[in-house]
Each structure stands twice: as C-alpha cells, then as structure tokens.
Scaffold this motif. Structure first.
Motif, PDB file in Angstrom:
ATOM      1  N   ILE A  22       0.974  -1.280   0.190  1.00  0.00           N
ATOM      2  CA  ILE A  22       0.014   0.137  -0.034  1.00  0.00           C
ATOM      3  C   ILE A  22       0.908   1.408   0.017  1.00  0.00           C
ATOM      4  O   ILE A  22       0.521   2.045  -0.901  1.00  0.00           O
ATOM      5  N   LEU A  23       1.743   1.312   0.934  1.00  0.00           N
ATOM      6  CA  LEU A  23       2.689   2.256   1.043  1.00  0.00           C
ATOM      7  C   LEU A  23       3.590   2.637  -0.377  1.00  0.00           C
ATOM      8  O   LEU A  23       3.672   3.869  -0.941  1.00  0.00           O
ATOM      9  N   LYS A  24       3.984   1.668  -0.800  1.00  0.00           N
ATOM     10  CA  LYS A  24       4.805   1.657  -2.142  1.00  0.00           C
ATOM     11  C   LYS A  24       4.078   1.969  -3.200  1.00  0.00           C
ATOM     12  O   LYS A  24       4.400   2.945  -4.114  1.00  0.00           O
ATOM     13  N   THR A  25       2.936   1.543  -3.460  1.00  0.00           N
ATOM     14  CA  THR A  25       1.786   2.239  -4.480  1.00  0.00           C
ATOM     15  C   THR A  25       1.515   3.518  -4.358  1.00  0.00           C
ATOM     16  O   THR A  25       1.259   4.183  -5.501  1.00  0.00           O
ATOM     17  N   LEU A  26       1.501   3.928  -3.166  1.00  0.00           N
ATOM     18  CA  LEU A  26       1.107   5.617  -3.002  1.00  0.00           C
ATOM     19  C   LEU A  26       2.467   6.434  -3.082  1.00  0.00           C
ATOM     20  O   LEU A  26       2.365   7.715  -3.017  1.00  0.00           O
ATOM     21  N   GLY A  27       3.674   5.865  -3.264  1.00  0.00           N
ATOM     22  CA  GLY A  27       4.930   6.528  -3.317  1.00  0.00           C
ATOM     23  C   GLY A  27       5.345   6.894  -2.017  1.00  0.00           C
ATOM     24  O   GLY A  27       6.308   7.986  -1.992  1.00  0.00           O
ATOM     25  N   LEU A  28       4.923   6.118  -1.124  1.00  0.00           N
ATOM     26  CA  LEU A  28       5.558   6.507   0.431  1.00  0.00           C
ATOM     27  C   LEU A  28       6.418   5.821   0.761  1.00  0.00           C
ATOM     28  O   LEU A  28       6.963   5.980   2.169  1.00  0.00           O
ATOM     29  N   ARG A  29       6.892   4.873   0.168  1.00  0.00           N
ATOM     30  CA  ARG A  29       7.880   3.954   0.694  1.00  0.00           C
ATOM     31  C   ARG A  29       8.721   3.381  -0.635  1.00  0.00           C
ATOM     32  O   ARG A  29       8.001   3.029  -1.589  1.00  0.00           O
ATOM     33  N   LYS A  30       9.820   3.206  -0.553  1.00  0.00           N
ATOM     34  CA  LYS A  30      10.654   2.755  -1.744  1.00  0.00           C
ATOM     35  C   LYS A  30      11.410   1.423  -1.044  1.00  0.00           C
ATOM     36  O   LYS A  30      11.321   1.108   0.105  1.00  0.00           O
ATOM     37  N   GLY A  31      11.921   0.815  -2.121  1.00  0.00           N
ATOM     38  CA  GLY A  31      12.675  -0.569  -1.860  1.00  0.00           C
ATOM     39  C   GLY A  31      11.848  -1.686  -1.844  1.00  0.00           C
ATOM     40  O   GLY A  31      10.597  -1.799  -1.980  1.00  0.00           O
ATOM     41  N   GLY A  32      12.836  -2.657  -2.138  1.00  0.00           N
ATOM     42  CA  GLY A  32      11.893  -3.905  -2.530  1.00  0.00           C
ATOM     43  C   GLY A  32      11.469  -4.381  -4.000  1.00  0.00           C
ATOM     44  O   GLY A  32      11.357  -3.255  -4.875  1.00  0.00           O
ATOM     45  N   ILE A  33      11.342  -5.384  -4.513  1.00  0.00           N
ATOM     46  CA  ILE A  33      11.026  -5.680  -5.693  1.00  0.00           C
ATOM     47  C   ILE A  33       9.666  -5.669  -6.049  1.00  0.00           C
ATOM     48  O   ILE A  33       8.690  -6.064  -5.279  1.00  0.00           O
ATOM     49  N   SER A  34       9.057  -4.829  -7.090  1.00  0.00           N
ATOM     50  CA  SER A  34       7.691  -4.756  -7.555  1.00  0.00           C
ATOM     51  C   SER A  34       7.524  -5.762  -8.676  1.00  0.00           C
ATOM     52  O   SER A  34       8.283  -5.873  -9.490  1.00  0.00           O
ATOM     53  N   VAL A  35       6.524  -6.641  -8.438  1.00  0.00           N
ATOM     54  CA  VAL A  35       6.100  -7.617  -9.596  1.00  0.00           C
ATOM     55  C   VAL A  35       4.816  -7.165 -10.198  1.00  0.00           C
ATOM     56  O   VAL A  35       3.808  -6.783  -9.542  1.00  0.00           O
ATOM     57  N   VAL A  36       4.857  -7.212 -11.423  1.00  0.00           N
ATOM     58  CA  VAL A  36       3.569  -6.686 -12.396  1.00  0.00           C
ATOM     59  C   VAL A  36       3.528  -8.173 -13.193  1.00  0.00           C
ATOM     60  O   VAL A  36       4.432  -8.595 -13.660  1.00  0.00           O
ATOM     61  N   SER A  37       2.253  -8.514 -13.459  1.00  0.00           N
ATOM     62  CA  SER A  37       2.100  -9.622 -14.294  1.00  0.00           C
ATOM     63  C   SER A  37       0.682  -9.460 -15.028  1.00  0.00           C
ATOM     64  O   SER A  37      -0.248  -8.690 -14.452  1.00  0.00           O
ATOM     65  N   CYS A  38       0.516 -10.165 -16.120  1.00  0.00           N
ATOM     66  CA  CYS A  38      -0.710  -9.740 -17.003  1.00  0.00           C
ATOM     67  C   CYS A  38      -1.909 -10.555 -16.573  1.00  0.00           C
ATOM     68  O   CYS A  38      -1.689 -11.648 -15.787  1.00  0.00           O
ATOM     69  N   PRO A  39      -3.016 -10.389 -16.443  1.00  0.00           N
ATOM     70  CA  PRO A  39      -4.258 -11.092 -16.126  1.00  0.00           C
ATOM     71  C   PRO A  39      -4.526 -12.453 -16.983  1.00  0.00           C
ATOM     72  O   PRO A  39      -5.525 -13.034 -16.599  1.00  0.00           O
ATOM     73  N   THR A  40      -3.827 -12.767 -17.855  1.00  0.00           N
ATOM     74  CA  THR A  40      -4.124 -14.066 -18.312  1.00  0.00           C
ATOM     75  C   THR A  40      -5.052 -13.879 -19.669  1.00  0.00           C
ATOM     76  O   THR A  40      -6.213 -12.969 -19.388  1.00  0.00           O
ATOM     77  N   CYS A  41      -4.985 -14.633 -20.745  1.00  0.00           N
ATOM     78  CA  CYS A  41      -6.190 -14.648 -21.951  1.00  0.00           C
ATOM     79  C   CYS A  41      -5.975 -16.040 -22.259  1.00  0.00           C
ATOM     80  O   CYS A  41      -5.241 -16.803 -22.234  1.00  0.00           O
ATOM     81  N   GLY A  42      -6.652 -15.855 -23.346  1.00  0.00           N
ATOM     82  CA  GLY A  42      -6.902 -17.249 -24.122  1.00  0.00           C
ATOM     83  C   GLY A  42      -5.445 -17.669 -25.100  1.00  0.00           C
ATOM     84  O   GLY A  42      -5.210 -18.757 -25.480  1.00  0.00           O
ATOM     85  N   ARG A  43      -4.634 -16.588 -25.207  1.00  0.00           N
ATOM     86  CA  ARG A  43      -3.276 -16.869 -25.675  1.00  0.00           C
ATOM     87  C   ARG A  43      -2.196 -17.619 -24.650  1.00  0.00           C
ATOM     88  O   ARG A  43      -1.170 -17.957 -25.325  1.00  0.00           O
ATOM     89  N   THR A  44      -2.788 -17.324 -23.443  1.00  0.00           N
ATOM     90  CA  THR A  44      -1.752 -18.031 -22.436  1.00  0.00           C
ATOM     91  C   THR A  44      -1.372 -19.495 -22.546  1.00  0.00           C
ATOM     92  O   THR A  44      -2.541 -20.301 -22.601  1.00  0.00           O
ATOM     93  N   GLN A  45      -0.121 -19.915 -22.570  1.00  0.00           N
ATOM     94  CA  GLN A  45       0.084 -21.306 -22.866  1.00  0.00           C
ATOM     95  C   GLN A  45       0.646 -21.955 -21.765  1.00  0.00           C
ATOM     96  O   GLN A  45       1.457 -23.139 -21.908  1.00  0.00           O
ATOM     97  N   ILE A  46       1.008 -21.171 -20.591  1.00  0.00           N
ATOM     98  CA  ILE A  46       1.850 -21.846 -19.399  1.00  0.00           C
ATOM     99  C   ILE A  46       0.816 -21.565 -18.176  1.00  0.00           C
ATOM    100  O   ILE A  46      -0.302 -20.789 -18.173  1.00  0.00           O
ATOM    101  N   ASP A  47       1.420 -22.382 -17.223  1.00  0.00           N
ATOM    102  CA  ASP A  47       0.503 -21.802 -15.752  1.00  0.00           C
ATOM    103  C   ASP A  47       0.795 -20.445 -15.295  1.00  0.00           C
ATOM    104  O   ASP A  47       1.814 -20.572 -14.046  1.00  0.00           O
ATOM    105  N   LEU A  48       0.556 -19.633 -15.891  1.00  0.00           N
ATOM    106  CA  LEU A  48       0.885 -18.174 -15.461  1.00  0.00           C
ATOM    107  C   LEU A  48       0.361 -17.821 -14.051  1.00  0.00           C
ATOM    108  O   LEU A  48       1.226 -17.082 -13.235  1.00  0.00           O
TER     109      LEU A  48
END
Length: 351
Positions: free
Chosen positions: A248-274
C-alpha cells in the motif's frame, strides 16, 4: 502528496509524526503469556519489515511476560490493555514502549490518573484507541448510531481528559470496520488535532477481503496526507499484514525499496500456468533487497512489449519461455527453468 505535520512521538527507538516515515505496525495473535511463541512470531514480523508490534495484555501474567519478551526482540512493543488499569501500569513497569488504552473502559478518573502518572514517570506514550464497537451510549444516541462524527468526538474528549491529567505524549487511533466511516472520521480529526494518528480499518476480514478493504481505506486516508503509522488488520498470519502494508505504501509512493512484481491477467493466448508462476515469482522475490520491477507475462507474442517498463521479466510460450530485459529478449529457456533462470538473474543483479 503533502503530509499533514503532526507532533513527533518516540516509541522506543522509532519516532512517528513530523516528517518521519509512516511506520508499519502489526499485532501478535499468540498468547502473550507464551513468551517463546510470541517472540518467535515477533521475529518473523521483524524479518518481514514490521517496525512496531503490539501484544494483547489480558492478564497480569501477560503484563509480566512483556519484560521477558522485550529482552529477546528488537522492535518497540505496544501493550494493548482493556478494562483493568492495573494491567496498564504493570505493562509499563515491565518495559512496554507504549500502551494502548481506551480511557472510557479503564474506569474512574483516579484509575486513569494512576495510569497517566505511571506513563509520565517513564515517558511512555499512550495510544488513545477508539473504535466503532466501543463508542459510548450517549454518542450513539446523539448521532443515531456509529458515525464518523461520534468517533471523532469520543477520541478528542479522551485525549483532552489525559491532557487535563497532565500528559500529552499521545497517539490517537479511530477505527471502524466500515471503510467510508473510517475515511470520513480521519478527514474530520486531522483538521482538529496535531497528535499523530495510527490508521487502520478494524476487523477488515480475511487476507483477501481485508487487504482489499484496507487498500481502499488506508489508500484514501494516506493519499490526503493523513496518518503516521498504519496497520492492515487481517484474519490470518500477521506477517501477511506487513506485506500488504508495504505494498500500500509503495503504491502511494510513500515507501521505496523491494522488488515490485507486475503480471498480466492471462487470456486465451496464455500457454503456461501463469497464475502459479506469478505467485511463485512474488514469493521468491521477497528474499531480495532490490528496488527494481519484475514482469511476469503469459504470452511470448506481446510479452516483450508489455514488459518494456520493467527492469527484467519472463514471458511464457508453449513449453518454453523468454527472459526479457527492458523489453529486449535475452534468451529462450524451457518452461520448467523459467523461475530458476529469473532467480539466478536476480542473484547476479544483487551482486
């Protein structure tokens, strides 16, 4: 966003208020009397990034255990007391760094005075806690139920009482399980006091529902520059509270540090266990102290383009995947090796 400037209050070796960073709190769910179990949980919370921890003190045995717990932890410890003023005094005498009380359920003015005098002698802050379940009957009648206005009036009356008794080393918390009530209450009280505010949505629910409600409530409050410490209250492992609070703090720009992970929501093209892969990546990156963005994409067609804003990423195809840096494909590996390939890249990055 501009933070509302509040008084600086020292809780052990952590200072809140003023221009100090918003501190992350949690609360143990062990029996405080069980020193070993409580210390073990506090150590796990410390490892996760907790900065202040609170323990329930329902018995004199628990109050005395505070002293033993304090010897084995590094975090400031807050003792949570209801009803019995003697427990508050005993907790302070056993080295609690702060106490949380609701003066309304402590008893007579003389008993509150005894607690205040004890805290004043040792310069131990008092957190005045009011929530929707403890609102006085006269305020419920006055406002026709639990309202933001009632919560604020109750909290300010209690802080005024403690000030009358000769002490102003105070932190205020006003919590409700209703998100909109909680937001409104903090908007009101922030304009009426300069005491630091501990912010949270009480009884918010399970890890899933509680994290969502807390993100909405705390996000709205913090975005207005209100709040000096936070707790994400979840029904579950309190370590999960720390992860949610940090995000929550990182999303608001109130805290830095640590790895942020972004991932796609999956769709019909997904061919792995995302879905599984993204969860494994999110868990794996907790071991790294890197301030970078990692992308996990399910499509080898669009993955490289979508991952351009990330420092590093992986994108899956049929039984294989790509390692991507800044949108450029670095190499292709079997699907079974994707997670470990990413992990080795992060190890080398950290070096």
């Amino acid at each position: 966003m501009e933070r509302k400037r509040t008084r600086e209050i020292a809780i052990g070796d952590v200072t809140i208020g003023g221009s100090y960073p918003i501190a992350i709190q949690s609360m143990t769910n062990t029996k405080t009397e069980d020193v070993a179990a409580t210390v073990s949980q506090i150590q796990a919370l410390t490892q996760a990034g907790c900065e202040i921890v609170r323990c329930a003190v329902p018995t004199m045995e628990a109050a005395k255990a505070i002293g033993e717990i304090k010897k084995q932890i590094s975090l400031p410890l807050v003792a949570d007391i209801h009803f019995d003023y003697r427990l508050a005094i005993a907790a302070v005498e056993n080295s609690a760094d702060k106490i949380r009380i609701n003066p309304g359920n402590i008893g007579s003015r003389e008993r509150i005075q005894a607690v205040v005098d004890c805290c004043k002698d040792r310069q131990v802050p008092i957190r005045v806690g009011v929530n929707s379940g403890s609102l006085e009957k006269e305020l419920l009648t006055k406002y026709g139920g639990v309202t933001a206005e009632g919560l604020v009036e109750s909290a300010l009356a209690k802080t005024a009482l403690i000030q009358e008794l000769g002490y102003d080393n105070l932190v205020i918390s006003i919590k409700s399980s209703d998100v909109l009530t909680c937001i409104r209450a903090h908007e009101l009280i922030a304009s009426q006091t300069d005491f630091p505010l501990h912010v949270g949505i009480t009884e918010s629910g399970t890890v899933y529902s509680g994290s969502v409600k807390s993100a909405v409530g705390l996000g709205s409050i913090l975005y207005q520059g209100i709040g000096d410490t936070i707790r994400v209250s979840l029904t579950g492992d309190p370590v999960q509270e720390i992860y949610a609070a940090k995000l929550i703090l990182k999303t608001l720009g109130l805290r830095k540090g640590g790895i942020s992970v972004v991932s796609c929501p999956t769709c019909g093209r997904t061919q792995i266990d995302l879905i599984s892969l993204a969860g494994q990546v999110e868990e794996m990156v907790k071991e790294f102290d890197l301030e970078i963005k990692v992308a996990v994409m399910g499509c080898a067609v669009n993955g490289p383009g979508e991952a351009k804003e990330a420092d590093i990423g992986i994108a899956g195809g049929l039984h294989e995947g790509l390692l991507i840096k800044k949108g450029e494909i670095v190499k292709k590996v079997p699907e079974s090796e994707l997670l470990e390939t990413l992990r080795q890249e992060l190890i080398n990055w950290e070096k």
